[in-house]
Design an enzyme around this catalytic site. Structure first.
Site, PDB file in Angstrom:
ATOM      1  CD  GLU A   1      -2.977   0.900   2.345  1.00  0.00           C
ATOM      2  OE1 GLU A   1      -4.188   1.051   2.125  1.00  0.00           O
ATOM      3  OE2 GLU A   1      -2.527   0.649   3.465  1.00  0.00           O
TER       4      GLU A   1
ATOM      5  N   GLY B   1       1.603  -0.228  11.558  1.00  0.00           N
ATOM      6  CA  GLY B   1       1.109  -1.132  12.584  1.00  0.00           C
ATOM      7  C   GLY B   1       0.669  -2.464  12.024  1.00  0.00           C
ATOM      8  CB  ALA B   2      -1.692  -4.263  11.216  1.00  0.00           C
ATOM      9  CG  MET B   3      -1.373  -4.105   4.370  1.00  0.00           C
ATOM     10  SD  MET B   3      -2.102  -2.462   4.126  1.00  0.00           S
ATOM     11  CE  MET B   3      -3.109  -2.763   2.678  1.00  0.00           C
ATOM     12  CD  GLU B   4      -6.104  -2.653   4.624  1.00  0.00           C
ATOM     13  OE1 GLU B   4      -6.444  -1.812   3.786  1.00  0.00           O
ATOM     14  OE2 GLU B   4      -5.270  -2.421   5.520  1.00  0.00           O
ATOM     15  CG  ASN B   5      -1.787  -7.734   3.026  1.00  0.00           C
ATOM     16  OD1 ASN B   5      -1.805  -6.745   2.314  1.00  0.00           O
ATOM     17  ND2 ASN B   5      -0.848  -7.969   3.927  1.00  0.00           N
TER      18      ASN B   5
ATOM     19  CD  GLU C   1      -4.998  -3.637   9.917  1.00  0.00           C
ATOM     20  OE1 GLU C   1      -5.202  -3.738   8.686  1.00  0.00           O
ATOM     21  OE2 GLU C   1      -4.664  -2.565  10.456  1.00  0.00           O
TER      22      GLU C   1
ATOM     23  CG  HIS D   1      -9.109  -2.508   6.638  1.00  0.00           C
ATOM     24  ND1 HIS D   1      -9.629  -1.409   6.000  1.00  0.00           N
ATOM     25  CD2 HIS D   1      -8.116  -2.040   7.451  1.00  0.00           C
ATOM     26  CE1 HIS D   1      -8.991  -0.332   6.415  1.00  0.00           C
ATOM     27  NE2 HIS D   1      -8.073  -0.684   7.292  1.00  0.00           N
TER      28      HIS D   1
ATOM     29  CD  GLU E   1      -6.805   2.528   6.453  1.00  0.00           C
ATOM     30  OE1 GLU E   1      -7.079   2.205   7.611  1.00  0.00           O
ATOM     31  OE2 GLU E   1      -6.089   1.823   5.715  1.00  0.00           O
TER      32      GLU E   1
END
Length: 847
Positions: free
Chosen positions: A127, A268-272, A303, A306, A325
């Site tokens: 991203e 912090g994190a990613m919503e894959n 997450e 998302h 977001e």
């Protein structure tokens, strides 16, 4: 490179003629430690046969490009960022073979070798537009497709992607190929891969609507610290919440759900979908307070939200980043409050997340929640407090406005209408209008499409008997907005506690709103506007309430009310209305009686920030000594082993300034000094060591000896910060060179060195770096990745030289409007921080 920064207009034009069906991506991670082989086959259609377009790729070498039956010369069609595609057919197949580069910046495919045991870990982060560092693609969110990945890697590794593994087969000695099922239609930026010697723990979530395989992955050197039971419990609670018939009522749509804790992560994190990545600092290797567990739970459920807001339904372009977001920030807190043990998580939101929003929204670069994103550089910088926390705050206001049932019903309608598609502002508002029966156009213009914030001020008239004769709320700031607020009246209950004796909900509109319901009552000790935190605004206190806050803040029984008061007092400090020294004294007067440790930690951090940024420099060292003395007092008084004890220990560890303080820190580290219940573990050791380094009480040899007891990735990062903090000319010069003049350090080390470099007991000693900072800006921006460049531009802005001269020097630099807009934005924001600090220091000097 000309085509690296994709514009919105280019994306719209490409989406007008191209639709993507599928990607087949084959990766070989065994070909070296600097690059890997990437082979991509894209099947897509073109609405205007014969037209031209382009695909995206960032790679050091392209070996083959084939479009349909034509072999294209990479030297001709590839410019380093784009592959030119001429004379497209109605139906097309593009095949690209490239050598792509491993990253050490946290973008693309990041490669990390663990110093603890030599194990190798890779993971992706894309991203907003770094999937093109892994495979050739059409890198924009509205060109969704199905993705099928295969990966060749060492056979002892674990390899996960968005979809479930379909097959694994040997392809040579010690090497295997993993194949994965095709994904649902998703955007490129949420495709994902993690491959390495990961430790894995598995579980499953089941309810009437779904069976979801669960997995947790982390580095083997962190396996002993992975609290899988707690993490799985919160994951299952989140799914149960989102699956409820009165919430999303749509089972998780992406099959399995892996959560991967990865090293040197930028965010912090990613919503894959199916492969969510988190920074592995969330695997706590030392004792943390319950607030840290709550914060992690919030990230986990953010997450998960998302999966619906962002992954199932995705914004068309980054203008509507808020559609994922803002919703995830709101839903994460709502889910934590309703589905986990942290029922009062809105307290943490009020004091921490909204502080982020308030700061961002007062910068000269503030923007509407629905932003104007011209290109990818704009998009990169809009992952900010407005898009996340202001958006979440505004959604909380919307829920109050349309009602919770209508809000969730509108969300369900939105998912049903747009599943696996792309949307904009109108799509969501029309779904909410259909379910609520309200016209949201005026609300949207006021809250989503304008900038800035309002301040609400009480106007109270009282007669000689102490009875309120008139009550009104004055609204300041432009534009004037509609606010649904609660007004709380607090009085002593006879036992020394301030309790809410009356509450009124009202709609505030225009410059002044009368509240007749509060007339005729006895004047309360404290009037709290925006009680229960229903809207997004700053609040002021009348004189009587201000006195009550100063003397009796810790007597307020309700934790959310206390958090709102703390938030208001910090805003007053930043706005140069409350002297920094008075805020520090307020913290020392009341924080020890604050029951919510998340609030304690936040206000202690704010007290330190007040001293660093907003206190009169002539008083600053005295103020630090006062804070350190108060922190040490409360450290000794706190319940042994409690979260509050740890919070005060950290505060003292950062604030220690006197010779006696530093001797005590050295004693705690050596074991010659003890505090009942306090364990000086690895993280606390490094925190204290960094302070000793800043104060000249720990040299490089001392730091190296500390590292010998913690030679891990985290230990090396801490050691780098400590070394950079040692105040010698040669040491500061080496720290500067390693970050600004060299591109050898990975992202996590860049952060550590910048932190240590800027921590100093002698700000004048850094003055020689002010001019080099401005001289290096454009070179850094042009040569580094935007992620690393942002860290340098923001982190090394010369606040050590903060003065009117620094503002003038910054203005001279900004006067050249040929500079990159995103770079100018970052510098302008830091200039505003400097100007705010000067105003606050002047106010503190008058105290």
């Amino acid at each position: 490179m000309p085509g690296k920064n994709l514009t919105r207009d280019e994306a719209r034009e490409r989406a007008r003629i191209i639709a993507v069906d599928s990607y087949d991506v084959a990766l070989d991670l065994t070909s070296g430690t600097r690059t890997f082989r990437s082979e991509t086959v894209i099947r897509f259609t073109c609405a205007e046969p014969g037209a031209a377009s382009f695909a995206d790729l960032l790679a050091p070498e392209v070996r083959e490009v084939r479009l349909n039956d034509r072999v294209l010369d990479p030297a001709v069609v590839f410019d380093g960022a784009r592959i030119a595609l001429e004379d497209l057919a109605a139906e097309n197949v593009l095949r690209v073979v490239a050598d792509c580069a491993y990253s050490h910046t946290g973008q693309g495919l990041h490669r990390f070798e663990d110093p603890a045991d030599g194990s190798v870990y890779t993971y992706t982060h894309f991203e907003p537009a770094d999937a093109r560092r892994l495979y050739a693609n059409f890198e924009q969110p509205d060109l969704k497709a199905s993705f099928t990945f295969s990966v060749i890697a060492p056979e002892e590794w674990t390899v996960v992607s968005n979809a479930a593994e379909s097959a694994r087969e040997p392809v040579g000695p010690g090497v295997a190929r993993w194949r994965f099922e095709p994904t649902k239609r998703i955007s490129t930026y949420i495709t994902a891969l993690a491959a390495g010697d990961y430790h894995v723990v598995r579980d499953v979530y089941e309810d009437d609507g779904a069976t979801i395989p669960l997995a947790l992955l982390c580095r083997r050197s962190l396996a002993e610290h992975l609290d899988a039971e707690r993490l799985f419990g919160q994951t299952k609670a989140g799914f149960a919440f989102y699956h409820r018939a009165d919430r999303f009522a749509l089972p998780y749509p992406f099959g399995k759900y892996d959560q991967v804790f990865v090293p040197e992560y930028n965010i912090g994190a990613m919503e894959n979908p199916g492969c969510v990545t988190f920074r592995d600092e969330y695997v706590f290797r030392s004792k943390v307070t319950e607030a840290s567990y709550e914060g992690r739970a919030n990230t986990l459920l953010h997450e998960m939200a998302h999966m619906w807001f962002g992954d199932l339904v995705t914004m068309t372009w980054w203008d509507d980043l808020w559609l994922k977001e803002s919703f995830a920030d709101y839903m994460g807190t709502a889910a934590v409050a309703e589905a986990t043990e942290y029922a009062d998580s809105w307290v943490s939101f009020a004091v921490r997340r909204k502080a982020w929003a308030y700061r961002q929204d007062q910068l000269p670069t503030t923007h509407p929640i629905v932003a104007d994103i011209r290109d990818l550089e704009d998009a990169m910088l809009n992952f900010d407090g407005i898009t996340y926390a202001k958006g979440a705050s505004v959604l909380k206001q919307l829920v109050s406005y349309v009602g919770k049932d209508a809000f969730y019903a509108g969300s369900r309608r939105y998912f049903a209408q747009h599943a696996y598609g792309n949307t904009g502002l109108h799509d969501l508002l029309s779904a909410l209008e259909a379910e609520s029966g309200r016209d949201l156009s005026t609300w949207s213009k006021a809250w989503l499409e304008t900038t800035g914030m309002n301040r609400l001020v009480p106007e109270i008239a009282v007669d000689a008997s102490g009875t309120v004769t008139a009550f009104a709320v004055r609204q300041e700031g432009e534009p004037l907005r509609p606010h649904r607020v609660a007004i709380g009246c607090y009085a002593d209950d006879g036992s020394g506690v301030l309790v809410r004796t009356h509450r009124v909900e009202a709609d505030i509109a225009g410059a002044r709103t009368e509240i007749p319901e509060l007339a005729g009552r006895a004047r309360p000790a404290l009037v709290l506007l925006n009680d229960d935190d229903l809207t997004y605004c700053k609040i002021a206190f009348d004189d009587v309430s201000a006195d009550a806050v100063s003397a009796r803040l810790s007597d307020v029984r309700d934790p959310l009310a206390r958090a709102l008061v703390w938030s208001a007092m910090w805003n007053l400090t930043r706005d140069a209305e409350l002297p920094a020294r008075e805020f520090v004294q307020l913290v020392l007067r009341h924080a020890a009686r604050e029951t919510r440790v998340a609030v304690v930690q936040m206000v202690l951090e704010q007290a330190e920030s007040a001293l660093d940024n907003y206190a009169d420099p002539a008083w600053r060292e005295e103020g630090r000594a006062i804070l350190a003395a108060g922190a040490l007092r409360e450290l000794r008084a706190a319940a042994p082993g409690s979260d509050h004890q740890l919070a005060w220990a950290r505060c003292f560890g950062r604030a220690a300034v006197s010779e006696a303080d530093l001797r005590f820190l050295r004693g705690l580290l050596s074991g010659d000094e003890t505090v009942d219940g306090l364990t000086v573990d690895k993280e606390l050791t490094w925190l204290m060591t960094e302070t000793l380094a800043v104060r000249g009480a720990a040299d490089i040899g001392y730091i190296d000896a500390t590292l010998a007891h913690d030679d891990t990735a985290a230990g090396r990062q801490h050691a780098a910060a400590c070394r950079a903090a040692v105040d010698t000319v040669d040491n500061k010069a080496e720290a500067w060179r390693s970050v600004v003049e060299s591109d050898d350090l990975p992202n996590a080390m860049v952060d550590a060195v910048i932190r240590g470099f800027t921590r100093t007991s002698d700000p004048a000693g850094l003055s020689p770096y002010t001019e080099p900072y401005f001289a290096a800006l454009e070179r850094v921006w042009n040569e580094r990745s935007i992620e690393i460049a942002r860290r340098i531009v923001v982190g090394l802005y010369p606040m050590w030289d903060n003065s009117p001269e620094l503002l003038r020097r910054t203005d001279d630099w900004l006067a050249d409007d040929r500079r990159a807009p995103a770079l100018r934005r970052l510098v302008l924001e830091r200039r505003d921080d400097a100007a705010r600090a000067l105003r606050a220091r002047a106010r503190d000097a008058r105290a």
